[in-house]
Design an enzyme around this catalytic site. Structure first.
Site, PDB file in Angstrom:
ATOM      1  N   LYS A 112       0.824  -1.220   0.000  1.00 18.43           N
ATOM      2  CA  LYS A 112       0.000   0.000   0.000  1.00 18.43           C
ATOM      3  C   LYS A 112       0.850   1.259   0.000  1.00 18.43           C
ATOM      4  CE  LYS A 112      -4.277  -1.831   0.977  1.00 18.43           C
ATOM      5  NZ  LYS A 112      -5.644  -1.660   1.127  1.00 18.43           N
ATOM      6  N   LYS A 194      -4.693 -10.053  -6.442  1.00 15.51           N
ATOM      7  CA  LYS A 194      -5.951 -10.350  -5.747  1.00 15.51           C
ATOM      8  C   LYS A 194      -7.040  -9.340  -6.117  1.00 15.51           C
ATOM      9  CE  LYS A 194      -6.151  -7.908  -1.401  1.00 15.51           C
ATOM     10  NZ  LYS A 194      -7.318  -7.690  -0.627  1.00 15.51           N
ATOM     11  N   LYS A 197     -10.818  -3.955  -3.449  1.00 17.78           N
ATOM     12  CA  LYS A 197     -11.640  -2.734  -3.512  1.00 17.78           C
ATOM     13  C   LYS A 197     -10.844  -1.576  -4.081  1.00 17.78           C
ATOM     14  CE  LYS A 197     -13.824  -3.586   0.869  1.00 17.78           C
ATOM     15  NZ  LYS A 197     -13.536  -3.470   2.265  1.00 17.78           N
TER      16      LYS A 197
HETATM   17  P1  ATP Z   1      -8.352  -3.226  -0.142  1.00 22.46           P
HETATM   18  O1  ATP Z   1      -8.471  -3.309  -1.605  1.00 22.46           O
HETATM   19  O2  ATP Z   1      -8.518  -1.838   0.381  1.00 22.46           O
HETATM   20  O3  ATP Z   1      -7.131  -3.936   0.399  1.00 22.46           O
HETATM   21  P2  ATP Z   1      -9.984  -5.464   0.419  1.00 22.46           P
HETATM   22  O4  ATP Z   1     -10.722  -5.748  -0.831  1.00 22.46           O
HETATM   23  O5  ATP Z   1      -8.812  -6.321   0.761  1.00 22.46           O
HETATM   24  O6  ATP Z   1      -9.605  -3.951   0.473  1.00 22.46           O
HETATM   25  P3  ATP Z   1     -10.884  -5.571   3.187  1.00 22.46           P
HETATM   26  O7  ATP Z   1     -11.979  -4.821   3.844  1.00 22.46           O
HETATM   27  O8  ATP Z   1      -9.500  -5.172   3.516  1.00 22.46           O
HETATM   28  O9  ATP Z   1     -11.052  -5.526   1.612  1.00 22.46           O
HETATM   29  O10 ATP Z   1     -11.071  -7.127   3.482  1.00 22.46           O
HETATM   30  C1  ATP Z   1     -12.177  -7.702   4.113  1.00 22.46           C
HETATM   31  C2  ATP Z   1     -12.029  -9.212   4.170  1.00 22.46           C
HETATM   32  O11 ATP Z   1     -12.067  -9.760   2.840  1.00 22.46           O
HETATM   33  C3  ATP Z   1     -10.700  -9.703   4.776  1.00 22.46           C
HETATM   34  O12 ATP Z   1     -10.939 -10.849   5.546  1.00 22.46           O
HETATM   35  C4  ATP Z   1      -9.870 -10.047   3.581  1.00 22.46           C
HETATM   36  O13 ATP Z   1      -8.881 -11.025   3.852  1.00 22.46           O
HETATM   37  C5  ATP Z   1     -10.921 -10.592   2.627  1.00 22.46           C
HETATM   38  N1  ATP Z   1     -10.509 -10.442   1.236  1.00 22.46           N
HETATM   39  C6  ATP Z   1     -10.184  -9.281   0.622  1.00 22.46           C
HETATM   40  N2  ATP Z   1      -9.870  -9.488  -0.664  1.00 22.46           N
HETATM   41  C7  ATP Z   1     -10.007 -10.838  -0.861  1.00 22.46           C
HETATM   42  C8  ATP Z   1      -9.817 -11.683  -1.998  1.00 22.46           C
HETATM   43  N3  ATP Z   1      -9.449 -11.182  -3.155  1.00 22.46           N
HETATM   44  N4  ATP Z   1     -10.045 -13.007  -1.864  1.00 22.46           N
HETATM   45  C9  ATP Z   1     -10.441 -13.523  -0.672  1.00 22.46           C
HETATM   46  N5  ATP Z   1     -10.628 -12.789   0.444  1.00 22.46           N
HETATM   47  C10 ATP Z   1     -10.415 -11.457   0.349  1.00 22.46           C
END
Ligand code: ATP
Ligand code: LTN
Length: 327
Positions: A112, A194, A197
């Protein structure tokens, strides 16, 4: 009895990776013999700049997503992180037992912060300690998350063990709960990264709130692999990822899906996947829209959740402070 704790950031849309990696487990766990606490981690979200009005709306939106996906406030406690201020105080205490070197090794921070290490907030660097405070404050035994959060649970365990060793048993040492099959859903636009968001394009993810035609378009445009077979394999990361999504939302195994699509082409597979995703999300979206039209009801649920957690949070904090010689 197990105590489950997890959280999602109100930082924008919630996507199907969040659902399959985290929320789906939240719902399964509340129906087992466990006490479940699900948080909307707004203090984590402000580690990067936020628009105040959008943040307020996103907090309610994550609450509505939890409920629409099946988290039941009669069975689980849902609350907003900043509504229980004890977490900030515990976070400070944990900070004083965490090494800079440990935090510098965190993959999420490195990713990040990128090249901007000097201009990101100190909060972004300290993010894993606040997460440890969440987990330890509520005496959590198990933490359901996606693979990307594994390192943060490991550092939580290290901090807890360090404090327990120094002052005597204070904290419960938590375990990660990571569902192997859906631990890391990849981006539709790039199966090497991955689904996130914070991705640079909305073609990376399927938001739980995407309209049916948007879902169809995104899946149509999703990157595929060379060849034509619908098969999960290490040299077919894109198709493997689409199969994982299909399996996660339909309950069919990958083997069943491979058999079902034997001899079919990518375009037939994608169009069936799109319809399956639309079918899966339609009732969730209906519920979500209903919930979002009654923000007062959502606020009541969140306030009740924070109130219910007050005794546990206060008790842990008093015990920790006493052990380390404060007050
Ligand atoms: P950012 O893009 O800001 O990192 P994010 O998509 O990772 O956000 P979070 O709110 O940080 O979203 O994650 C919420 C939950 O979803 C956490 O348990 C995280 O491990 C899970 N998660 C996030 N992205 C994935 C993914 N691509 N596959 C599986 N689990 C995920
Ligand atoms: N860092 C997590 C969100 C989070 C969390 C937690 C998850 C904050 N506190 C406590 C589990 C337990 C993320 O998904 N980015």
């Amino acid at each position: 009895m197990k105590r489950i704790f997890s959280g999602i950031q109100p930082s924008g849309v919630v996507h199907i990776g969040n659902y399959l990696g985290a929320i789906k487990q939240f719902v399964e766990l509340q129906n087992q013999d466990a006490e479940c606490i699900y948080c909307i981690v707004d203090l984590h979200t402000i580690t990067v700049p936020q628009d105040p009005e959008a943040l307020k709306k996103n907090i309610l939106s994550v609450a509505a997503i939890y409920l629409a996906c099946g988290v039941d406030p009669e069975k689980s406690t849902i609350f907003v992180q900043s509504h229980r201020p004890e977490v900030a105080e515990l976070s400070w205490i944990l900070n004083c037992h965490t090494y800079m070197g440990e935090l510098e090794r965190m993959a999420q921070f490195k990713e990040k912060a990128g090249e901007n290490r000097k201009s990101v907030s100190a909060g972004l660097f300290d993010y894993p300690v606040l997460m440890a405070a969440d987990i330890l404050l509520y005496r959590t035994t198990d933490v359901p998350v996606g693979e990307d959060q594994k390192q943060h649970i490991e550092i939580t365990r290290d901090i807890a063990e360090r404090i327990n060793n120094k002052y005597g048993q204070v904290f419960t040492v938590p375990n990660p709960l990571i569902k192997k099959e859906t631990a890391r859903i990849m981006g539709l636009d790039d199966p090497k990264k991955k689904m996130a968001k914070s991705a640079s394009t909305a073609f990376n993810y399927i938001a739980l709130t995407d309209e049916p035609d948007v879902i169809r378009d995104k899946i149509k445009r999703a990157v595929t692999d060379s060849g034509s077979e619908i098969k999960a394999a290490s040299d077919k990361p894109a198709i493997s990822n689409l199969l994982t999504i299909f399996s996660g939302i339909s309950g069919k195994s990958i083997a069943e899906l491979e058999q079902e699509f034997e001899g079919k082409n990518y375009s037939e597979f994608k169009s069936d996947l799109a319809e399956a995703v639309v079918r899966f999300l339609t009732p969730i979206q209906k519920k979500y829209n209903e919930l979002m039209s009654e923000p007062e009801k959502l606020r009541e649920i969140l306030n009740a959740g924070a109130k219910k957690l007050e005794p546990i949070a206060k008790k842990t904090l008093i015990e920790v402070k006493s052990k380390i010689g404060l007050g």
